[in-house]
Write a protein that holds these residues in place. Structure first.
Motif, PDB file in Angstrom:
ATOM      1  N   PHE A   5       0.819  -1.215   0.000  1.00 38.31           N
ATOM      2  CA  PHE A   5       0.000   0.000   0.000  1.00 38.31           C
ATOM      3  C   PHE A   5       0.859   1.275   0.000  1.00 38.31           C
ATOM      4  O   PHE A   5       0.325   2.365  -0.109  1.00 38.31           O
ATOM      5  CB  PHE A   5      -0.926   0.016   1.230  1.00 38.31           C
ATOM      6  N   GLY A  11      -1.807   5.708  -0.242  1.00 34.26           N
ATOM      7  CA  GLY A  11      -1.963   4.414   0.426  1.00 34.26           C
ATOM      8  C   GLY A  11      -3.038   3.544  -0.185  1.00 34.26           C
ATOM      9  O   GLY A  11      -3.515   2.603   0.461  1.00 34.26           O
ATOM     10  N   LEU A  12      -3.400   3.815  -1.435  1.00 32.37           N
ATOM     11  CA  LEU A  12      -4.466   3.061  -2.095  1.00 32.37           C
ATOM     12  C   LEU A  12      -3.901   2.199  -3.224  1.00 32.37           C
ATOM     13  O   LEU A  12      -2.910   2.560  -3.854  1.00 32.37           O
ATOM     14  CB  LEU A  12      -5.518   4.010  -2.675  1.00 32.37           C
ATOM     15  N   ASN A  32      -7.683   0.638   0.548  1.00 33.24           N
ATOM     16  CA  ASN A  32      -6.560   0.715   1.478  1.00 33.24           C
ATOM     17  C   ASN A  32      -6.611  -0.565   2.312  1.00 33.24           C
ATOM     18  O   ASN A  32      -7.454  -1.434   2.067  1.00 33.24           O
ATOM     19  CB  ASN A  32      -6.624   1.997   2.329  1.00 33.24           C
TER      20      ASN A  32
END
Length: 199
Positions: A5, A11-12, A32
Motif C-alpha cells: 500500500f 496508500g491506495l 486501502n
C-alpha cells in the motif's frame, strides 16, 4: 497477503472487480488496508471512496452488493483482482458494468459465430447464404445435417487423420449452433444445464 500500500502516496491500490461466472470486468475501485480487511471479514467488497474519504461497501445504499469469491494479488503486489458474484447491476448508473456492457457469459469466437448465424437467418438471403438456405428447408433438415456431421465425426475419430477429424468436428459444432437457434436457444442455455449438474 502482502499488499504494498506504500507505492502510492495515498496508500491506495487499484481493485479490479470481475464477475466470477462470466469473467466480465465490472468496475474498478480503490482499496486501502482497512477496506481490504473489511472485504475479507464481511465477504462484501468494500472500497476506500476517494470522494467521500471513507470506507464504502458497494451496494450499502442500493443493495447491489458484490459478494466476494476470490482475491488475487498481482506480481508487483500493488493491485488486486477481485472475483465476485454481483447482486444486481454494478454501475451506479444502473448498468451491469461501468463500461455499459451486458454482464453475460461469452465464448469469444464461438459467440461471434452465433451472432453471424443469427444475422444470416434474419437476412434470409438463401441464394447467398448457406445458413439461410438451410434454415429455409426447416428444422428437420437442420437436425438431419447435425446427425450426418455427428456420424462423420465418429468415423473420423476411429481413423488416424487428425485434420479430417478436426474438420468434421468443426462442421458438427457449426451445424449444432444452427440447430440450437432453430429451437430458439443459444450455447449459454446448454452451459446453464451443464452448470446445474455440477457437483
Amino acid at each position: 497477503m502482502n499488499v504494498d500500500f506504500n507505492k502510492n502516496p495515498d496508500g491506495l491500490v487499484p481493485a479490479i472487480i470481475q464477475d466470477a461466472s462470466t469473467n466480465k470486468i465490472l468496475m474498478l475501485g480503490y482499496m486501502n488496508d482497512d477496506a481490504l480487511q473489511k472485504t475479507i471479514s464481511t465477504q462484501l467488497v468494500t472500497f476506500f471512496s476517494r470522494t467521500k474519504q471513507r470506507l464504502w461497501t458497494k451496494g450499502e445504499e442500493s443493495g447491489n452488493v458484490l459478494n466476494l469469491v476470490d482475491i488475487k494479488l498481482d506480481c508487483d503486489s500493488d493491485s488486486l483482482l477481485i472475483k465476485v458474484n454481483p447482486k444486481g447491476p454494478t454501475c451506479h448508473k444502473g448498468t451491469d458494468t461501468c463500461w455499459n456492457e451486458t454482464n453475460k457469459e461469452t465464448y469469444g469466437f464461438i459467440s461471434n459465430l452465433e451472432e453471424t448465424i443469427e444475422s444470416r437467418i434474419k437476412a434470409g438471403d438463401s441464394e447467398k447464404s448457406y445458413v439461410a438456405s438451410l434454415f429455409a428447408k426447416g428444422i428437420n433438415k437442420i437436425a438431419q445435417k447435425v446427425g450426418e456431421e455427428a456420424v462423420e465425426v465418429v468415423i473420423e475419430a476411429k481413423d488416424d487423420n487428425d485434420d479430417l477429424f478436426l474438420d468434421e468436428s468443426a462442421d458438427l459444432l457449426f451445424h449444432y449452433l444452427m440447430l440450437l437457434q432453430a429451437k430458439g436457444f443459444k450455447l449459454n442455455d446448454v452451459v446453464s444445464v451443464l452448470k446445474s449438474r455440477e457437483k
